[in-house]
Design an enzyme around this catalytic site. Structure first.
Site, PDB file in Angstrom:
ATOM      1  N   HIS A 154      42.688  24.761  50.366  1.00  0.00           N
ATOM      2  CA  HIS A 154      43.641  24.181  51.316  1.00  0.00           C
ATOM      3  C   HIS A 154      45.070  24.631  50.998  1.00  0.00           C
ATOM      4  CE1 HIS A 154      40.252  21.455  52.134  1.00  0.00           C
ATOM      5  NE2 HIS A 154      40.187  21.333  50.821  1.00  0.00           N
ATOM      6  N   SER A 284      65.318  43.711  54.615  1.00  0.00           N
ATOM      7  CA  SER A 284      66.029  42.999  55.681  1.00  0.00           C
ATOM      8  C   SER A 284      67.375  43.660  55.897  1.00  0.00           C
ATOM      9  CB  SER A 284      66.226  41.522  55.294  1.00  0.00           C
ATOM     10  OG  SER A 284      67.143  40.897  56.158  1.00  0.00           O
TER      11      SER A 284
END
Length: 481
Positions: A154, A284
């Site tokens: 999970h 970026s």
């Protein structure tokens, strides 16, 4: 118009390998059509059609790649039929053979059989690339088979595994894809010489209703094309269920690739694992420090397209009325090449990632230290019991200290100090000297290292055995953009 003045598919202009781009090119397709006409004429001559001479066959053989594309375009504009445009252009190149080109055949003799050859060759390319990609990941798994890492269920901290064992989960799915690709390739057959509605009526007329010769014709062209068998029955086309079968296999691989790339992206966020990052690469335009997982993002992006393309094949096969309908044609011109080109690109990027994946053991170790004390509590309880302690009393002490440490981590932003609290609690003095051993991460990975070794021996190596030569000659994948 220049090339930059009209749309170009990024699959070919940016990403695809030369070999797969050629496999779906006009040169490959239309030279294959001519090769099929030669196969047909050769077989018809062998079966007694004396009007077909050796000189005609030689002329056809010499002009398989001599395609006059402007003439073809002119003829298609005039005739509104692509196959007949190519029949005419081939006849212009082969004036002796012109009268017998396409003799007894329907358009699907060349279109469908050529598609099957192209699909077969495309699968051959993908199978070899997948084997090489599996080998790259297998090497990574072996190198890191003993390196403990925090497991997640999970995406929450769970018991430890190893970096190599986790890679084996990826390998298992890729091995299933290799099995699926190989099965699909093995099952693929040829359409053969079946006539306009699959009844072979034109060939029955050509050979005076001699069914044995008609069967021989089908077998001869099938063998010449490199197939062991043709489909026993067809309509005008081979059944489009074949396309659905192939694209479902490619889509399944797309799901595998998406899962693997997503896992790597998650681990990159944790700074435990990274895809290759080149010296001058920019993550970026604004944030100079960033190292974005652009390769794995590309894999996910293209894998979604690959998965989506399978629906085209399912819809197409579901609406093929009776012996055939032409609403498959335009769709297949897009969906089949794009599926193969996309799968090819995803494989290339996956291999590039696997060849250059970087692991950060110190980051992994730090994260383990943050979680391991809680996982070790059961071991500590067992050690105390061996020293004569009461299991229930020990459990209560551990529970209280664990909650105190958890509060320190979550509410106060501190490090996990459970072990320090245990060392400061006189009740646990009997096991103080054992705590380091009880906290050795290697003791929490179970049989993960042995599983990696056994998996390589029992599953990976046998699956890759047929590809030893290909793997030994593999080259590193360089991504241009």
């Amino acid at each position: 118009m220049s090339a930059n003045s009209k749309y170009q598919s990024p699959l070919t202009s940016r990403y695809a390998s030369d070999e797969m781009a050629y496999n779906f090119s006009n040169d490959k397709r239309f030279s294959t059509w001519r090769q099929l006409w030669l196969y047909l004429a050769t077989a018809e001559q062998q079966l007694g059609l004396t009007d077909i001479t050796d000189a005609m066959l030689d002329e056809m053989r010499q002009n398989l790649h001599n395609i006059d594309y402007p003439l073809v375009a002119e003829e298609e504009r005039r005739r509104r039929h692509d196959v007949m445009a190519h029949v005419h252009a081939f006849g212009v190149a082969c004036p002796q053979a012109a009268p017998i080109i396409h003799l007894g055949a329907t358009s699907c003799y060349v279109t469908d059989n050529a598609d099957l050859i192209i699909l077969r060759d495309g699968l051959d390319i993908l199978i070899e690339k997948l084997a090489v990609t599996i080998d790259s990941l297998a090497q990574f798994a072996v190198v890191h088979k003993d390196l403990p890492t925090l497991g997640f269920t999970h995406f929450q901290p769970a018991q430890l595994t190893t970096v190599g064992k986790r890679a084996c989960l990826w390998l298992q799915e890729l091995l299933w894809d290799l099995r699926n690709f190989t099965r699909c390739r093995t099952d693929l057959r040829f359409r053969g010489a079946k006539g306009t509605t699959g009844t072979q009526a034109s060939f029955m007329a050509l050979f005076d209703r001699d069914f044995a010769k008609v069967e021989q014709l089908d077998e001869l062209v099938t063998k010449q094309a490199g197939f062991e068998k043709s489909y026993a029955v067809t309509g005008q086309t081979y059944l489009r269920k074949v396309d659905a079968d192939i694209l479902s296999v490619l889509a399944s691989f797309g799901a595998t690739a998406h899962k693997i790339a997503t896992d790597i992206r998650l681990l990159a966020n944790l700074k435990e694992l990274e895809e290759p990052f080149e010296k001058h690469q920019i993550g970026s335009s604004a944030m100079a420090y960033k190292r974005n997982p652009m390769r794995c993002e590309r894999i996910c992006s293209l894998a979604r397209h690959l998965i989506a393309l399978s629906s085209d094949a399912y819809h197409t096969t579901s609406v093929q009325w009776l012996e055939r309908t032409l609403d498959d044609s335009a769709n297949r011109r897009i969906s089949l090449p794009e599926a193969f080109l996309t799968a090819d690109i995803v494989l290339s990027v996956l291999q590039n990632v696997f060849d250059g994946m970087v692991v950060y053991p110190k980051v992994i170790e730090r994260r383990i230290k943050q979680e391991l004390p809680f996982m070790a509590t059961e071991n500590i309880i067992m050690a105390m019991v061996k020293k004569g302690g009461d299991r229930q009393v020990c459990h209560e002490h551990i529970r209280v200290l664990s909650h105190q440490s958890a509060y320190h981590v979550k509410a106060e932003g501190g490090e996990n100090d459970l072990i320090e609290r245990i060392k400061n609690e006189p009740y646990f003095e009997p096991v103080w000297d054992e705590l380091d051993a009880l906290l050795d991460p290697a003791t929490f990975t179970g049989a993960a290292p042995q599983q990696v070794t056994r998996f390589m021996e029992s599953e990976v190596q046998p699956a890759l055995a047929p590809f030893t030569k290909v793997i030994s000659n593999k080259a590193s994948v360089q991504l241009e953009v």
